[in-house]
Scaffold this active site. Structure first.
Site, PDB file in Angstrom:
ATOM      1  N   ARG A 128       0.837  -1.206   0.000  1.00 29.86           N
ATOM      2  CA  ARG A 128       0.000   0.000   0.000  1.00 29.86           C
ATOM      3  C   ARG A 128       0.874   1.260   0.000  1.00 29.86           C
ATOM      4  O   ARG A 128       0.565   2.247  -0.652  1.00 29.86           O
ATOM      5  CB  ARG A 128      -0.911  -0.037   1.240  1.00 29.86           C
ATOM      6  N   ASP A 181     -14.126   8.875   5.606  1.00 31.99           N
ATOM      7  CA  ASP A 181     -15.171   9.909   5.650  1.00 31.99           C
ATOM      8  C   ASP A 181     -15.226  10.634   6.996  1.00 31.99           C
ATOM      9  O   ASP A 181     -16.304  10.966   7.497  1.00 31.99           O
ATOM     10  CB  ASP A 181     -16.539   9.296   5.313  1.00 31.99           C
ATOM     11  N   ALA A 240      -7.084  10.937   7.007  1.00 27.25           N
ATOM     12  CA  ALA A 240      -6.655   9.539   6.883  1.00 27.25           C
ATOM     13  C   ALA A 240      -7.758   8.538   7.203  1.00 27.25           C
ATOM     14  O   ALA A 240      -7.600   7.341   6.973  1.00 27.25           O
ATOM     15  CB  ALA A 240      -5.452   9.305   7.800  1.00 27.25           C
ATOM     16  N   GLY A 241      -8.876   9.009   7.727  1.00 30.89           N
ATOM     17  CA  GLY A 241      -9.958   8.100   8.092  1.00 30.89           C
ATOM     18  C   GLY A 241     -10.940   7.887   6.946  1.00 30.89           C
ATOM     19  O   GLY A 241     -10.795   8.439   5.850  1.00 30.89           O
ATOM     20  N   ASN A 276     -13.353  15.605  -0.635  1.00 32.39           N
ATOM     21  CA  ASN A 276     -13.999  14.321  -0.892  1.00 32.39           C
ATOM     22  C   ASN A 276     -15.513  14.531  -0.845  1.00 32.39           C
ATOM     23  O   ASN A 276     -15.993  15.454  -0.176  1.00 32.39           O
ATOM     24  CB  ASN A 276     -13.553  13.331   0.195  1.00 32.39           C
ATOM     25  N   THR A 277     -16.242  13.663  -1.531  1.00 35.07           N
ATOM     26  CA  THR A 277     -17.699  13.767  -1.501  1.00 35.07           C
ATOM     27  C   THR A 277     -18.280  12.415  -1.112  1.00 35.07           C
ATOM     28  O   THR A 277     -17.742  11.371  -1.477  1.00 35.07           O
ATOM     29  CB  THR A 277     -18.243  14.269  -2.853  1.00 35.07           C
ATOM     30  N   HIS A 278     -19.377  12.465  -0.360  1.00 30.02           N
ATOM     31  CA  HIS A 278     -19.955  11.229   0.177  1.00 30.02           C
ATOM     32  C   HIS A 278     -21.480  11.316   0.115  1.00 30.02           C
ATOM     33  O   HIS A 278     -22.058  12.336   0.486  1.00 30.02           O
ATOM     34  CB  HIS A 278     -19.501  11.047   1.630  1.00 30.02           C
TER      35      HIS A 278
HETATM   36  C1  GRF Z   1     -21.009   9.447  -5.555  1.00 30.11           C
HETATM   37  O1  GRF Z   1     -22.275   9.368  -4.923  1.00 30.11           O
HETATM   38  C2  GRF Z   1     -19.899   9.456  -4.557  1.00 30.11           C
HETATM   39  O2  GRF Z   1     -20.145  10.215  -3.427  1.00 30.11           O
HETATM   40  C3  GRF Z   1     -19.865   7.987  -4.210  1.00 30.11           C
HETATM   41  O3  GRF Z   1     -19.974   7.336  -5.441  1.00 30.11           O
HETATM   42  C4  GRF Z   1     -20.705   8.174  -6.325  1.00 30.11           C
HETATM   43  C5  GRF Z   1     -19.825   8.423  -7.528  1.00 30.11           C
HETATM   44  O4  GRF Z   1     -20.586   8.794  -8.613  1.00 30.11           O
HETATM   45  N1  GRF Z   1     -18.708   7.627  -3.457  1.00 30.11           N
HETATM   46  P1  GRF Z   1     -19.925   9.274  -9.996  1.00 30.11           P
HETATM   47  O5  GRF Z   1     -18.808   8.273 -10.328  1.00 30.11           O
HETATM   48  O6  GRF Z   1     -19.404  10.655  -9.806  1.00 30.11           O
HETATM   49  O7  GRF Z   1     -21.039   9.207 -10.980  1.00 30.11           O
END
Ligand code: GRF
Length: 207
Positions: A68, A146, A143-144, A108-110
């Site tokens: 890794r 989300d 590092a975690g 990052n997006t969640h």
């Molecule tokens: C998003 O909802 C993101 O937050 C999640 O996976 C999805 C990715 O969608 N981890 P895309 O590849 O941008 O269409």
């Protein structure tokens, strides 16, 4: 405006968040340009979207490295070659290592309202819990899984009978807008972090 902020966007799948950023950055007033798109696997629509837009791409597969730590170093070196102001992990299904996190700010997006339902199955876990409202979160990566400081969130209602796919698609419609808006404001206005509190605006990191 001064020079556009340089973004490296990381993807693992369909790349609709990437596409929203590509579309937004076509307008110079957005203030950001995507200088490269990286992935941890081949053959994904996210990479095809970048290629169609004429944006350079790179792929670093974990399986190509003995450890890794070696993969972490390779990813960081690939990103560094493009001198980004901001890295955007947009559906990138790996935790980034210290070589990247210590060198660049990473957004990052969640697809859930953190700190509820972190991890790879945020939509499924929210549905299984029976929540009536979920949503999406844009955060600074740490590092975690989300766990980074939250930058922006939007709520999305859960409807009776929603399945994971339907709910995720509804969340993603909101998520794309939130990501585009948040990244744009960050590169145009800068940001500050005090403890866990992120504020977008002057006096901050960048630009
Ligand atoms: C998003 O909802 C993101 O937050 C999640 O996976 C999805 C990715 O969608 N981890 P895309 O590849 O941008 O269409």
């Amino acid at each position: 405006m001064s020079q556009a902020g340089r973004l490296v966007v990381l993807v693992s799948g369909s790349g609709t968040n990437l596409q929203a950023l590509l579309d937004a950055s076509a307008d110079p007033s957005y203030g950001a340009t995507i200088v490269a798109v990286g992935a941890d696997r081949d053959g994904i629509e996210g990479l095809a979207r970048a290629e169609r837009a004429g944006v350079p791409t790179f792929v670093e597969k974990l399986s190509g490295y003995g450890s890794r730590a070696e993969w972490d170093a390779a990813v960081a070196a690939r990103i560094a070659a493009y001198r980004p102001d901001l890295v955007v992990s947009a559906g990138f299904m790996k935790i980034l290592g210290d070589p990247t996190l210590s060198a660049f700010p990473v957004v990052n997006t969640h697809p859930a309202l953190l700190p509820s339902f972190p991890g790879a199955h945020g939509v499924r876990d929210a549905l299984a819990h029976g929540v009536k409202v979920t949503g999406c979160t844009v955060m600074l990566a740490d590092a975690g899984v989300d766990t980074g400081p939250i930058i922006a969130q939007e709520a999305v209602r859960v409807f009776d009978g929603d399945d994971e796919h339907q709910l995720h698609e509804r969340i993603k419609t909101v998520e794309r807008e939130l990501l585009v808006d948040t990244v744009g404001r960050m590169v145009r206005e800068g940001w500050t972090v005090a403890g866990r509190t992120v504020r977008i605006g002057p006096g901050g990191e960048k630009k």
